[in-house]
Design an enzyme around this catalytic site. Structure first.
Site, mmCIF file in Angstrom:
data_model
loop_
_atom_site.group_PDB
_atom_site.id
_atom_site.type_symbol
_atom_site.label_atom_id
_atom_site.label_comp_id
_atom_site.label_asym_id
_atom_site.label_seq_id
_atom_site.Cartn_x
_atom_site.Cartn_y
_atom_site.Cartn_z
ATOM 1 C CB THR A 14 43.848 -29.522 73.261
ATOM 2 O OG1 THR A 14 42.999 -29.902 72.187
ATOM 3 C CG2 THR A 14 43.569 -30.378 74.453
ATOM 4 C CE LYS A 52 40.042 -29.699 68.458
ATOM 5 N NZ LYS A 52 39.980 -29.730 69.925
ATOM 6 C CB THR A 53 40.779 -22.667 67.113
ATOM 7 O OG1 THR A 53 39.749 -23.603 67.350
ATOM 8 C CG2 THR A 53 40.296 -21.603 66.172
ATOM 9 C CG HIS A 87 46.345 -48.618 88.409
ATOM 10 N ND1 HIS A 87 45.279 -49.451 88.632
ATOM 11 C CD2 HIS A 87 46.714 -48.817 87.121
ATOM 12 C CE1 HIS A 87 45.016 -50.124 87.530
ATOM 13 N NE2 HIS A 87 45.875 -49.750 86.595
ATOM 14 C CD GLU A 88 48.560 -46.091 84.673
ATOM 15 O OE1 GLU A 88 49.390 -46.743 84.007
ATOM 16 O OE2 GLU A 88 47.331 -46.194 84.512
HETATM 17 P P1 ADP Z 1 40.046 -25.962 70.432
HETATM 18 O O1 ADP Z 1 39.944 -25.384 69.064
HETATM 19 O O2 ADP Z 1 41.004 -27.106 70.506
HETATM 20 O O3 ADP Z 1 38.758 -26.270 71.093
HETATM 21 P P2 ADP Z 1 41.054 -23.371 71.010
HETATM 22 O O4 ADP Z 1 42.183 -23.313 70.062
HETATM 23 O O5 ADP Z 1 39.819 -22.678 70.607
HETATM 24 O O6 ADP Z 1 40.723 -24.865 71.364
HETATM 25 O O7 ADP Z 1 41.558 -22.871 72.419
HETATM 26 C C1 ADP Z 1 40.837 -21.943 73.157
HETATM 27 C C2 ADP Z 1 41.764 -21.030 73.892
HETATM 28 O O8 ADP Z 1 42.497 -21.741 74.868
HETATM 29 C C3 ADP Z 1 42.785 -20.375 73.025
HETATM 30 O O9 ADP Z 1 42.290 -19.209 72.448
HETATM 31 C C4 ADP Z 1 43.919 -20.106 73.991
HETATM 32 O O10 ADP Z 1 43.696 -18.900 74.665
HETATM 33 C C5 ADP Z 1 43.800 -21.226 74.977
HETATM 34 N N1 ADP Z 1 44.747 -22.303 74.688
HETATM 35 C C6 ADP Z 1 44.447 -23.567 74.347
HETATM 36 N N2 ADP Z 1 45.551 -24.305 74.167
HETATM 37 C C7 ADP Z 1 46.589 -23.477 74.372
HETATM 38 C C8 ADP Z 1 48.012 -23.644 74.313
HETATM 39 N N3 ADP Z 1 48.571 -24.820 74.002
HETATM 40 N N4 ADP Z 1 48.770 -22.574 74.578
HETATM 41 C C9 ADP Z 1 48.218 -21.393 74.888
HETATM 42 N N5 ADP Z 1 46.904 -21.169 74.951
HETATM 43 C C10 ADP Z 1 46.079 -22.189 74.712
HETATM 44 ZN ZN ZN Z 2 46.152 -50.460 84.728
#
Ligand code: ADP
Ligand code: ZN
Length: 656
Positions: free
Chosen positions: A234, A236-237, A453-454
């Site tokens: 999502t 985070k990194t 459902h929702e």
């Molecule tokens: P996590 O650390 O949450 O597992 P990463 O930050 O490593 O995820 O995400 C992996 C890749 O996915 C990123 O390098 C990017 O290319 C893509 N990505 C994930 N979320 C986004 C976002 N919100 N916007 C753009 N690219 C994203």
């Molecule tokens: Zn429900």
């Protein structure tokens, strides 16, 4: 990214060169040992006894004694060489034959030489010299050790997975990758699509890093750490990198599992090393991915063993976090998917006391993520971001990045000049195939069921006077929940029977809508049913809210662990009947309301399918003002005043 790659390659090249040099050294070493006595010169060694024998026989021409080394060189007369060296002497008649002899006692030697001179067996010169160790001597004495060390290095390199520059000597060093500041390809908030709430939260951290004085001058303390919580992929990194990029500070990145190694004490020492490095570069950001690898709650029972090494590492991490001053300018961001298993000590004030949640993107956010990743792709005109976002419910940011990359690869494989819609659709298919096992990717059918459902919950809570006012409904799968609806609960100390019944009815709305409009019922309602059942038992057995068991409470606040039920078997049956009747009645009521508003319900479900998230305003547009609006508006107004008003989340889990 490319930079990073070439860096690694460089390292690997270096590693390769070092390894080959080591191998060559080894080879030379063995060669030297094997062929040292190659016989091209008439040299050799002799024992002291042999020396005496040769002296007595008159073979010896001269002696050079190295008194500081307790050896001597014994030169043999050329015409006697054949007795000493045999055939070798005949083959090399011109060589100057010499033997090295170890000497036990110089006094005894002198005595023996004197004797030999007296009886005429020896007539040559005797010379005393001092000799420093020659290069060869040193080589010979040191060589075995060098060999052993070379071996050792080679073996440990193997153990560490080949190259990478981390030999035995650096196990205690942190393995953090460092991204220096001022890099041209640094990540900024522009690269993070969606995640608006998380971004606003980390913006403050950027401010802290950029302009710490502003906060410290007022006596405020800069937070030390924040926890990024969310499913994998999502961003985070990415977000942590963007914080570093925005503030233009160095960024240390490593994974929690990097701390944990098979050697005892390594984790703790790596933590120390990491913090030392970070303090040198402050202000900076340390990012620890998968912090649960070290941060898992410490064992409650020491006798059970547990992972001492991990606990030591965790303790060291806590110590370091407490140890550095609040205003040292080092901010630690950590990522995890599971806050619940983290050690409570990590979450205490002054450590990771902030939690920033990242969720799977909804439709609009997915569009934004696509836009970010399509920037560098040559697109054909038929590619429609909207459609792509629609085709990818349940995808994470990383999955979407993957789709874009995969599509480009597929297009290249077909020698296309531009990436076309079909390439994207095949990429989506491919990734869905891979994901199905891992996460929830919804089929169109499932999506429709969940939406119905929702929408059922939403419709009922709109038309039931006492149901909690609705804020937001989504069908984005998150964790184990398939969809969710958020309500604003009223603050109340006591709850009336009507309120409870309305709530029960709204909770049953999901299942009721499924039954009415899809024709089958599904496991999607399990969580709802569990809550309803518990609530009904509570109302009847504890709160005395049924007609047949009016004003009876079978709850005992004094003895919790009563063996016997405080009622007879008949009463038990009666309770069961009453519960069944109550739930059935509410279910029927729910169905009736849903049928009355079937049209609106369907519109709502359709909207959910299209947008995945709808807010109270959208519901209002469909159904008109809530019949009991005055009350909920009051609450909503209050809500806008107070951002921290509690919100209940009503998740629909599939599996128990
Ligand atoms: P996590 O650390 O949450 O597992 P990463 O930050 O490593 O995820 O995400 C992996 C890749 O996915 C990123 O390098 C990017 O290319 C893509 N990505 C994930 N979320 C986004 C976002 N919100 N916007 C753009 N690219 C994203
Ligand atoms: Zn429900």
């Amino acid at each position: 990214m490319a930079d990073n790659n070439s860096n690694r390659q460089n390292k690997q090249n270096n590693g390769f060169r070092i390894t080959s040099i080591l191998y060559i050294l080894l080879f030379i070493g063995f060669g030297y040992i094997l062929f040292k006595d190659d016989g091209t010169e008439l040299n050799g060694t002799a024992t002291y006894t042999e020396f005496k024998e040769y002296m007595e026989k008159g073979y010896v021409s001269d002696l050079v004694i190295y008194s500081n080394m307790n050896t001597m060189d014994m030169y043999i007369k050329p015409d006697s060489a054949k007795y000493v060296f045999g055939d070798r002497a005949i083959a090399q008649p011109l060589a100057k034959p010499m033997l090295t002899v170890g000497v036990g006692s110089l006094d005894n030697l002198q005595e023996f030489i004197d004797q030999a001179e007296e009886n005429g067996a020896f007539t040559g010169k005797v010379e005393y010299r001092k000799r420093s160790h020659t290069f060869t001597d040193i080589l010979i004495s040191v060589f075995p050790f060098v060999l052993i060390i070379v071996f050792w290095i080679l073996i440990t390199r193997r153990m560490n997975g080949g190259a990478g520059g981390s030999g035995v000597f650096s196990v205690g060093k942190s393995k953090a990758r460092v991204y220096e500041k001022g890099q041209s390809d640094r990540v900024t908030f522009k690269d993070v699509a969606g995640q608006a709430e998380a971004k606003t939260e980390v913006e403050e951290i950027v401010e802290f890093l950029k302009n710490p004085k502003k906060y410290t001058e007022l006596g405020g303390k800069i937070p030390k750490g924040a926890l990024l919580v969310g499913p994998p992929g999502t961003g985070k990194t990415l977000l942590a990198k963007a914080v570093a990029g925005e503030a233009d500070v160095p960024f240390f990145s490593l994974s929690g599992s990097d701390f944990v190694e098979m050697f005892v004490g390594v984790g703790a020492s790596r933590v120390r090393d990491l913090f030392r490095q970070a303090k040198e570069k402050s202000p900076c950001i340390i990012f620890i991915d998968e912090i649960d690898a070290v941060g898992r709650a410490r064992g409650k029972n020491p006798a059970m063993g547990g992972n001492d090494e991990r606990e030591n590492t965790l303790n060291q991490l806590l110590t370091e976090m407490d140890g550095f001053g609040t205003n040292s300018g080092v901010i630690i961001l950590a990522a995890t998917n599971r806050v619940d298993i983290l050690d409570k000590a990590l979450l205490r004030a002054g450590r990771f006391d902030r939690q920033i949640h990242l969720d799977l993107p909804d439709l609009n956010e997915r569009k934004a993520v696509f836009s970010v990743h399509l920037r560098n792709i040559k697109l054909s005109k038929d590619v429609d971001v909207d459609l792509l976002a629609r085709q990818t419910p349940g995808f994470s940011g990383a999955d979407i990045a993957n789709v874009c990359n995969e599509a480009a690869l597929i297009a290249a494989r077909h020698n296309k000049k531009k990436v076309e819609k079909d390439d994207f659709l095949s990429a989506v298919d491919r990734i869905v195939g891979g994901l199905e096992k891992k996460t929830k990717v919804l089929t169109a059918d499932e999506k429709r069921t969940i939406a119905l459902h929702e929408a059922g919950h939403a419709t009922l809570s709109w038309f039931l006077e006492y149901a909690n006012p609705l804020i937001k409904v989504t069908i984005v799968p998150r964790g184990r929940a398939l969809g969710a609806a958020w309500y604003l609960p009223e603050e109340r100390q006591i709850t009336t029977k009507e309120q409870m019944l309305d709530e029960m009815c709204a909770t049953l709305g999901g299942r009721a809508a499924e039954e009415l409009f899809t024709g089958h019922i599904s496991t999607g309602a399990m969580n709802d049913l569990e809550r309803v059942t518990k609530q009904a038992y509570g109302m009847i057995a504890y709160a005395g809210m049924s007609d047949k068991l009016a004003n009876l409470c079978y709850y005992s606040s004094t003895d919790e662990y009563a063996f016997q039920k405080p009622y007879s078997d008949q009463t038990a049956q009666l309770i069961d009947q009453e519960v069944k009747a109550m739930i059935a009645q509410q279910y029927e009521r729910g169905k009736k309301i849903l049928l009355e508003h079937e049209e609106g319900h369907h519109q709502l479900a359709q909207l959910l399918i299209e947008r995945e998230v709808i807010m109270a305003e959208d519901v209002e547009k469909i159904f008109g003002k809530r019949p009991w609006a005055s009350r909920s508006e009051e609450i909503l107004e209050e809500e806008s005043k107070d951002d921290n008003a509690p919100v209940v989340e009503n998740k629909d889990k599939v599996e128990p």
